[in-house]
Design a protein around this motif. Sequence first.
Motif, PDB file in Angstrom:
ATOM      1  N   ALA A 262      -0.666  -0.295  11.168  1.00 43.05           N
ATOM      2  CA  ALA A 262      -0.527   0.759  10.111  1.00 43.05           C
ATOM      3  C   ALA A 262       0.224   0.109   8.873  1.00 43.05           C
ATOM      4  CB  ALA A 262       0.245   1.887  10.914  1.00 43.05           C
ATOM      5  N   VAL A 263       0.129   0.968   8.003  1.00 42.52           N
ATOM      6  CA  VAL A 263       0.606   0.475   6.503  1.00 42.52           C
ATOM      7  C   VAL A 263       2.114   0.377   6.795  1.00 42.52           C
ATOM      8  CG1 VAL A 263       1.202   1.333   4.169  1.00 42.52           C
ATOM      9  CG2 VAL A 263      -1.049   1.739   5.070  1.00 42.52           C
ATOM     10  N   GLU A 264       2.789   1.308   7.515  1.00 42.72           N
ATOM     11  CA  GLU A 264       4.241   1.333   7.562  1.00 42.72           C
ATOM     12  C   GLU A 264       4.637   0.143   8.591  1.00 42.72           C
ATOM     13  OE1 GLU A 264       2.667   4.337  10.281  1.00 42.72           O
ATOM     14  OE2 GLU A 264       2.408   3.951   8.184  1.00 42.72           O
ATOM     15  N   GLN A 265       3.751  -0.532   9.122  1.00 40.64           N
ATOM     16  CA  GLN A 265       4.164  -1.686  10.071  1.00 40.64           C
ATOM     17  C   GLN A 265       3.620  -3.017   9.391  1.00 40.64           C
ATOM     18  OE1 GLN A 265       2.042  -0.234  13.349  1.00 40.64           O
ATOM     19  NE2 GLN A 265       3.649   0.495  14.366  1.00 40.64           N
ATOM     20  N   THR A 266       3.048  -3.015   8.353  1.00 37.42           N
ATOM     21  CA  THR A 266       2.499  -4.131   7.668  1.00 37.42           C
ATOM     22  C   THR A 266       3.654  -4.926   7.042  1.00 37.42           C
ATOM     23  OG1 THR A 266       0.490  -3.004   7.085  1.00 37.42           O
ATOM     24  CG2 THR A 266       1.057  -5.111   5.934  1.00 37.42           C
ATOM     25  N   SER A 267       3.868  -6.301   6.976  1.00 38.00           N
ATOM     26  CA  SER A 267       4.979  -6.829   6.249  1.00 38.00           C
ATOM     27  C   SER A 267       4.703  -6.597   4.746  1.00 38.00           C
ATOM     28  CB  SER A 267       4.767  -8.455   6.675  1.00 38.00           C
ATOM     29  OG  SER A 267       3.838  -9.094   6.027  1.00 38.00           O
ATOM     30  N   ARG A 268       5.893  -6.956   3.888  1.00 38.66           N
ATOM     31  CA  ARG A 268       5.727  -6.882   2.576  1.00 38.66           C
ATOM     32  C   ARG A 268       4.746  -7.730   2.060  1.00 38.66           C
ATOM     33  NH1 ARG A 268      11.185  -6.534  -0.487  1.00 38.66           N
ATOM     34  NH2 ARG A 268       9.710  -5.923  -2.069  1.00 38.66           N
ATOM     35  N   LYS A 269       4.856  -9.130   2.559  1.00 34.33           N
ATOM     36  CA  LYS A 269       3.919  -9.774   1.819  1.00 34.33           C
ATOM     37  C   LYS A 269       2.571  -9.702   2.210  1.00 34.33           C
ATOM     38  CE  LYS A 269       2.358 -14.921   2.273  1.00 34.33           C
ATOM     39  NZ  LYS A 269       2.576 -16.204   2.973  1.00 34.33           N
ATOM     40  N   ASP A 270       2.121  -9.050   3.516  1.00 35.24           N
ATOM     41  CA  ASP A 270       0.707  -8.884   3.691  1.00 35.24           C
ATOM     42  C   ASP A 270       0.321  -7.583   2.938  1.00 35.24           C
ATOM     43  OD1 ASP A 270       0.090 -10.998   5.412  1.00 35.24           O
ATOM     44  OD2 ASP A 270       0.665 -10.036   7.110  1.00 35.24           O
ATOM     45  N   ALA A 271       1.286  -6.691   2.891  1.00 33.38           N
ATOM     46  CA  ALA A 271       1.091  -5.369   2.085  1.00 33.38           C
ATOM     47  C   ALA A 271       0.718  -5.703   0.571  1.00 33.38           C
ATOM     48  CB  ALA A 271       2.269  -4.428   2.161  1.00 33.38           C
ATOM     49  N   ASN A 272       1.476  -6.749   0.040  1.00 27.56           N
ATOM     50  CA  ASN A 272       1.059  -7.036  -1.439  1.00 27.56           C
ATOM     51  C   ASN A 272      -0.522  -7.568  -1.676  1.00 27.56           C
ATOM     52  OD1 ASN A 272       1.615  -7.252  -4.328  1.00 27.56           O
ATOM     53  ND2 ASN A 272       1.883  -9.359  -4.011  1.00 27.56           N
ATOM     54  N   THR A 273      -0.684  -8.361  -0.496  1.00 28.21           N
ATOM     55  CA  THR A 273      -2.282  -8.859  -0.417  1.00 28.21           C
ATOM     56  C   THR A 273      -3.248  -7.997  -0.382  1.00 28.21           C
ATOM     57  OG1 THR A 273      -1.219 -10.916   0.262  1.00 28.21           O
ATOM     58  CG2 THR A 273      -3.802 -10.640   0.804  1.00 28.21           C
ATOM     59  N   LEU A 274      -2.923  -7.006   0.626  1.00 28.23           N
ATOM     60  CA  LEU A 274      -3.820  -5.945   0.938  1.00 28.23           C
ATOM     61  C   LEU A 274      -3.786  -4.799  -0.158  1.00 28.23           C
ATOM     62  CD1 LEU A 274      -2.890  -5.244   4.563  1.00 28.23           C
ATOM     63  CD2 LEU A 274      -4.902  -5.941   3.830  1.00 28.23           C
ATOM     64  N   SER A 275      -2.826  -4.601  -1.029  1.00 28.89           N
ATOM     65  CA  SER A 275      -3.015  -3.894  -2.126  1.00 28.89           C
ATOM     66  C   SER A 275      -4.021  -4.231  -3.201  1.00 28.89           C
ATOM     67  CB  SER A 275      -1.796  -3.708  -2.833  1.00 28.89           C
ATOM     68  OG  SER A 275      -1.227  -4.861  -3.424  1.00 28.89           O
ATOM     69  N   TYR A 276      -4.043  -5.849  -3.391  1.00 33.90           N
ATOM     70  CA  TYR A 276      -4.929  -6.457  -4.257  1.00 33.90           C
ATOM     71  C   TYR A 276      -6.464  -6.367  -3.620  1.00 33.90           C
ATOM     72  CZ  TYR A 276      -1.503  -8.049  -7.396  1.00 33.90           C
ATOM     73  OH  TYR A 276      -0.285  -8.248  -8.200  1.00 33.90           O
TER      74      TYR A 276
END
Length: 377
Positions: A262-276
């Motif tokens: 889930a979004v809240e369990q995603t690492s910050r690095k992966d969260a940035n990539t997924l946002s793009y």
Amino acid sequence: MTIKRFFIFIVFIIASLSCFGQKVIQLTKQNGVYTIPCSINGIKRSLIFDTGASTVTISMKLANLLYSMGKLKDADIKGFGRSQTASGHIVNNMSIVLRNIEIEGLHLKNVDAVIIKGQNVPLLLGLSAIQKLGKITLSGNKLVIDTSTLDNHRLSSVRTQIESHLKKGEYREAILLLRKIEKQEEFEEKDLFNLAQCYCYSKDYNKSLMYCQQWMGTYKVTNSSHEPDVCYLMGLSYMGLKSHFDADNWFAKAIKLISLDAVEQTSRKDANTLSYYYNQKAINYLEAKSYENSVEAFDIATQYRMRYLGVTSEDLCAGRVKDKKVGIWLYSISKMNAVFLHNKEAAEQYAILAALCGNLEAIEFCNHFKLDYSPRL
């Protein structure tokens, strides 16, 4: 040693040094043109050496032979187009990639070529192959090729230059250096990925797809660290070619390779990539006029971006999130709700949130419609 023998020795050394790093190929002159012996994907043929031709040209007869022998595959076919012959005629052709053209022990990899229908189609060795040979000199019926290779120190220096060009967005300059490495068969996984990336960002989408597919065929099993990014580049390339369905499929594959929680369990690095990834997915939906899907993708991109920034929806409403990307994405949602989905309430809500992020267009919108975008503390 006599003076005569010493002179002969010196002449021999000089001759040897002048030949070092060079290959001389004898061309055959026929009917006023020069031909060169080649092996095309393992099939021996003589091609016309033509610096005036932009690509390698082969006949449908040779293409059918290569295909029947499994030396030309469906994955090597890029599409259809039109070419202008030397006589000025426009002819239909099929664009392909020849995986290997061998000339006197020199191997040219992944050469762009075209197949032209007709009974008397000349086999041409055009610039798409000639440029891969490196520095050449034509002296009468002799082709002299500079085959000197990069040593390890120079190779490291070239890769450093490539990284510098990539950081500055100088993709054409990076391509020239990467192709130099490719010609000398020193290609590594990162080089191939960088070349696909450079062609994509310089909007040469067909070549980007070609090198992405080459990466998939070579490194997907043995080195999958770049696989999500390669899928993302495939998506961008298909999007650039207006093939929105294919683009969406590749963006979805890129997201699936990273998005396991889930979004809240995603690492910050992966969260940035997924946002793009979701941002580009949203833009692809927008270009395809699939507005509801675009709104959803922009919303998810915003959630991942906020996860990366370490902020919450409470921070957003309180005006503590001054992020340009979040502001742009929220206002994009507002505009689609206002213009295409005719949802006035959602349009106003997202415009207020975008204004709280400092988005100037959203602020102007709120001021025009007298919407209160003061922080909700």
